[in-house]
Design an enzyme around this catalytic site. Structure first.
Site, PDB file in Angstrom:
ATOM      1  CB  SER A 146      -0.886   0.009   1.255  1.00 39.83           C
ATOM      2  OG  SER A 146      -1.481   1.281   1.463  1.00 39.83           O
ATOM      3  CE1 TYR A 159      -4.426  -2.331   4.846  1.00 38.93           C
ATOM      4  CE2 TYR A 159      -3.324  -0.254   4.362  1.00 38.93           C
ATOM      5  CZ  TYR A 159      -3.967  -1.402   3.929  1.00 38.93           C
ATOM      6  OH  TYR A 159      -4.150  -1.618   2.572  1.00 38.93           O
TER       7      TYR A 159
END
Length: 256
Positions: A146, A159
Site C-alpha cells: 500500500s 495497517y
C-alpha cells in the site's frame, strides 16, 4: 515478441483474497492473460460467485476456502492447486484487512490481527509455494502492499506497519530466492474504490474529497487499475525485475 512477454498460457496463479475488489480484478486479469487461477479466501459463497463469473468467460478456476493465517489451510490450498492444475507459477499475496483506531486506543488484539493477516500470512503462503516454484525452475511472487507502507497513519498504524513490513519481506524474498529464478515484487496501491475503502469513507466523511483533491487525476482508483501491473509482474516481461515496489496510486504519493 511483445505479446509473448505478457502471455501467461500454461501458467497457474494463486490469488489470495481473490473473490472481490482488487483481488478479483487481478484474478480476472491474470486469467485473461491465459493463466489458470486458484481463488483462495475464507468466504466460500463469494468465492463460488467469483468462480462462476470467471468460468462463464471460459477461464480455468479453482476456489479454495482458505485461512491464510493457518499453515495447514494454506498447505491444503497448495495441494488442491497442484492436484487440479499440476503446478504453481504465480502467487499473489493480496488478502488483507484494516482495523482502524487511534494509535493510543488500539487494542493489542486488533494490532496483532492485522499483522497476522497482512504480514505473517504472505510469509506462510510464500513458504508453502516455494517447493513448487523451485521444482519448476521459476516463479513469481507479488505482494500487495500500500502507499501507506511509505506514509505514516496515526489512525491505522497497524495497517501501515504491516504494509511497510511487506516491503522489507518482498526485498528479502527477492534476495533469498533469486538463485531459484523466483522474482518477488510488491505493488503499492493508492486509494482504490473497494468495499474496504467504502467503509473508511463512511467512518471519515471528508476522506473522499481529501483523496480526490490530492490525486492529480482527480479520482479514486478502480480495481482494474491494478491489472496491468499484476500481469507485468507475473509474466516474462519482468524476469529481471526483482525486489521492486511498483506504486499504482494515480500520483497520490508524489503530492506534498
Amino acid at each position: 515478441m511483445t505479446n509473448q512477454l505478457f502471455d501467461l498460457k500454461g501458467r497457474v496463479a494463486i490469488v489470495t483474497g481473490g473473490n472481490a475488489g482488487i483481488g478479483l480484478a487481478m484474478a480476472r486479469g491474470l486469467a485473461e492473460a491465459g493463466a489458470a487461477i486458484t481463488i483462495a479466501d475464507r468466504n466460500a459463497d463469494n468465492s463460488a460467485q467469483a468462480r462462476a463469473s470467471l468460468e462463464r468467460d471460459g477461464h480455468q478456476i479453482l476456489a479454495c476456502v482458505t485461512d491464510v493465517t493457518n499453515p495447514a489451510s494454506v498447505a491444503q490450498m497448495v495441494a488442491s492447486t497442484r492436484e487440479r492444475f499440476g503446478r504453481i507459477d504465480i502467487l499473489v499475496n493480496n488478502a488483507g484487512i484494516s482495523i482502524a483506531a487511534p494509535l493510543e486506543e488500539m487494542s493489542l488484539g486488533n494490532w496483532q490481527t492485522v499483522i497476522d493477516v497482512n504480514m505473517t500470512a504472505p510469509f506462510i503462503c510464500a513458504q508453502a509455494v516455494y517447493p513448487e516454484m523451485k521444482a519448476a525452475g521459476s516463479g513469481k511472487i507479488i505482494n500487495i502492499a500500500s502507499v501507506l507502507a511509505q506514509l505514516g497513519s496515526g489512525g491505522a498504524a497497524n495497517y501501515a506497519a504491516s504494509k511497510g513490513g511487506i516491503l522489507q519481506f518482498t526485498r528479502s524474498l527477492a534476495t533469498a530466492w533469486a538463485v531459484d529464478n523466483i522474482q518477488s515484487n510488491a505493488i503499492l496501491p493508492g486509494w482504490i474504490d473497494t468495499d474496504l475503502t467504502i467503509r473508511a469513507r463512511e467512518r471519515v466523511p471528508e476522506l473522499h474529497d481529501r483523496i480526490v483533491s490530492r490525486v492529480p487525476a482527480a479520482r479514486w482508483g478502480r480495481p482494474d487499475d491494478l491489472v496491468g501491473a499484476t500481469v507485468f509482474l507475473a509474466s516474462a516481461a519482468s524476469d529481471f525485475v526483482n525486489g521492486a515496489a511498483l506504486t499504482v496510486d494515480g500520483g497520490f504519493s508524489i503530492q506534498g
